[in-house]
Design an enzyme around this catalytic site. Sequence first.
Site, PDB file in Angstrom:
ATOM      1  N   HIS A  19       0.828  -1.200   0.000  1.00 38.07           N
ATOM      2  CA  HIS A  19       0.000   0.000   0.000  1.00 38.07           C
ATOM      3  C   HIS A  19       0.865   1.255   0.000  1.00 38.07           C
ATOM      4  O   HIS A  19       2.057   1.211   0.334  1.00 38.07           O
ATOM      5  CB  HIS A  19      -0.920   0.002   1.221  1.00 38.07           C
ATOM      6  N   GLU A  39       0.957   3.876   1.961  1.00 34.38           N
ATOM      7  CA  GLU A  39       1.533   4.273   3.240  1.00 34.38           C
ATOM      8  C   GLU A  39       2.774   3.449   3.575  1.00 34.38           C
ATOM      9  O   GLU A  39       3.769   3.978   4.091  1.00 34.38           O
ATOM     10  CB  GLU A  39       0.493   4.117   4.359  1.00 34.38           C
ATOM     11  N   CYS A  85      -6.026   1.635   5.733  1.00 31.55           N
ATOM     12  CA  CYS A  85      -6.756   0.407   6.048  1.00 31.55           C
ATOM     13  C   CYS A  85      -6.551   0.031   7.512  1.00 31.55           C
ATOM     14  O   CYS A  85      -5.525   0.332   8.125  1.00 31.55           O
ATOM     15  CB  CYS A  85      -6.316  -0.722   5.130  1.00 31.55           C
ATOM     16  N   ALA A 138     -18.682   2.775 -38.748  1.00 30.50           N
ATOM     17  CA  ALA A 138     -18.169   1.985 -39.867  1.00 30.50           C
ATOM     18  C   ALA A 138     -19.073   2.201 -41.075  1.00 30.50           C
ATOM     19  O   ALA A 138     -20.208   2.686 -40.945  1.00 30.50           O
ATOM     20  CB  ALA A 138     -18.127   0.500 -39.506  1.00 30.50           C
ATOM     21  N   SER A 159     -13.914   0.160 -40.893  1.00 30.76           N
ATOM     22  CA  SER A 159     -13.825   1.199 -39.859  1.00 30.76           C
ATOM     23  C   SER A 159     -12.404   1.664 -39.574  1.00 30.76           C
ATOM     24  O   SER A 159     -12.199   2.512 -38.706  1.00 30.76           O
ATOM     25  CB  SER A 159     -14.432   0.675 -38.544  1.00 30.76           C
ATOM     26  N   TRP A 184      -9.188   3.643 -40.726  1.00 31.91           N
ATOM     27  CA  TRP A 184      -9.438   4.232 -39.416  1.00 31.91           C
ATOM     28  C   TRP A 184     -10.316   5.460 -39.589  1.00 31.91           C
ATOM     29  O   TRP A 184     -10.103   6.248 -40.500  1.00 31.91           O
ATOM     30  CB  TRP A 184      -8.142   4.630 -38.717  1.00 31.91           C
ATOM     31  N   ARG A 196      -6.638   3.275 -22.236  1.00 34.67           N
ATOM     32  CA  ARG A 196      -6.632   1.846 -21.916  1.00 34.67           C
ATOM     33  C   ARG A 196      -5.686   1.535 -20.758  1.00 34.67           C
ATOM     34  O   ARG A 196      -5.982   0.708 -19.897  1.00 34.67           O
ATOM     35  CB  ARG A 196      -6.200   1.037 -23.137  1.00 34.67           C
ATOM     36  N   ASP A 248     -13.336  -6.685 -36.571  1.00 32.80           N
ATOM     37  CA  ASP A 248     -12.032  -6.007 -36.546  1.00 32.80           C
ATOM     38  C   ASP A 248     -10.858  -6.885 -36.119  1.00 32.80           C
ATOM     39  O   ASP A 248      -9.707  -6.484 -36.307  1.00 32.80           O
ATOM     40  CB  ASP A 248     -12.093  -4.796 -35.602  1.00 32.80           C
ATOM     41  N   ARG A 252      -0.429  -0.136 -26.737  1.00 34.29           N
ATOM     42  CA  ARG A 252       0.757  -0.186 -27.601  1.00 34.29           C
ATOM     43  C   ARG A 252       1.344   1.209 -27.784  1.00 34.29           C
ATOM     44  O   ARG A 252       0.643   2.208 -27.703  1.00 34.29           O
ATOM     45  CB  ARG A 252       0.396  -0.774 -28.973  1.00 34.29           C
TER      46      ARG A 252
END
Length: 356
Positions: free
Chosen positions: A44, A46, A69, A156, A162, A164, A178, A194, A201
């Site tokens: 944690h 702390e 906690c 699309a 689709s 890009w 992400r 797709d 990445r």
Amino acid sequence: MKMALSLARRGLGVTWPNPAVGCILVNNGQIVGRGWTQPSGRPHAETVALAQAGNAAKGATAYVTLEPCAHHGQTPPCSEALIKAGVARIVGAMEDSDARVSGRGFEQLRNAGIAVETGLCAQEAAQLNAGFFLKTQFGRPLLTLKLALTLDGRIATRTGDSQWITGPNARRAVHMMRARYDAVLVGAGTVRADDPSLTVRGLGISHQPVRIVVSQGLNIPTENTLAKTAQEIPVWLCHGPNAPLERKKAWGSKGAQLIACESSESGLDPLSVLINLGSKGLTRVFCEGGGTLAASLLNADLVDRLVIHTAGVVIGGDGRAGVASLDLDVLAHAARLKLVSHRKLGDDIEHVWERI
């Protein structure tokens, strides 16, 4: 506290099932220790800050973004560690909603003679760990829906082409998003159309979110990118109670984790899907469509945050809609969201909306 919040953000996407917490130790006006929750939730924040401070923690003030906690789990409670280190004062942003803590941490610290103040930057701290609070209070993770749309709301062409719609700046921004979520979620149609990898990445990081596909009957090919990489990067498949046994066996042999969810009249029950994901510890889920899954989540009022990337492209009415039919007859019944931010990403525009 602002610095502690900044440290806490480093843990987004990697600390689940635990919250992302930051801690700063200050003694005589000098920062003597800093820490944030480490991957998989331990150690944690702390504990990390106290280890860095050593003896300098005695008499220090600890700024923590969430109540320390107070329960014994795989490690001793942080409240005990702070007391043992001789910390003199705690400034906490907010109380922990976890029933195992929920005020007990602050109470233990006060009982030990440590001065405790709360409420500093509480709103920012609550937003930071909104997914953790949703999980502890309602059993489901925070759900962000991201859609890359043309000017006329399409994802699309009529043939499914689709790639890009948006440009490289917007796509890079998606990879950055992400990286801050526990999991990436898509529908079966997106996988069939797709063959996505759903990985982060181009950012030089090794951690990858869990990749989740919603498919009532598991009607997705087993020779795609997800299947080929399931042994290296987790793949979870949310399916209905009547999914064919041979498909479950086929995906299980690839290394995917199968999650049985309840069905509704139109497909998998989206709330059941999120409750199941919450039970596995997820706190933040990033959904990238497609249109049918987006409509299901919006209809169930489960979209907490909506990110729209709009490109200067027009496809026309025969293109595939970003959100499938919601069966709305009355405008007053439409979902209303508030705009919280917008920015330019190359030639594209990003709008971020949240539930009102």
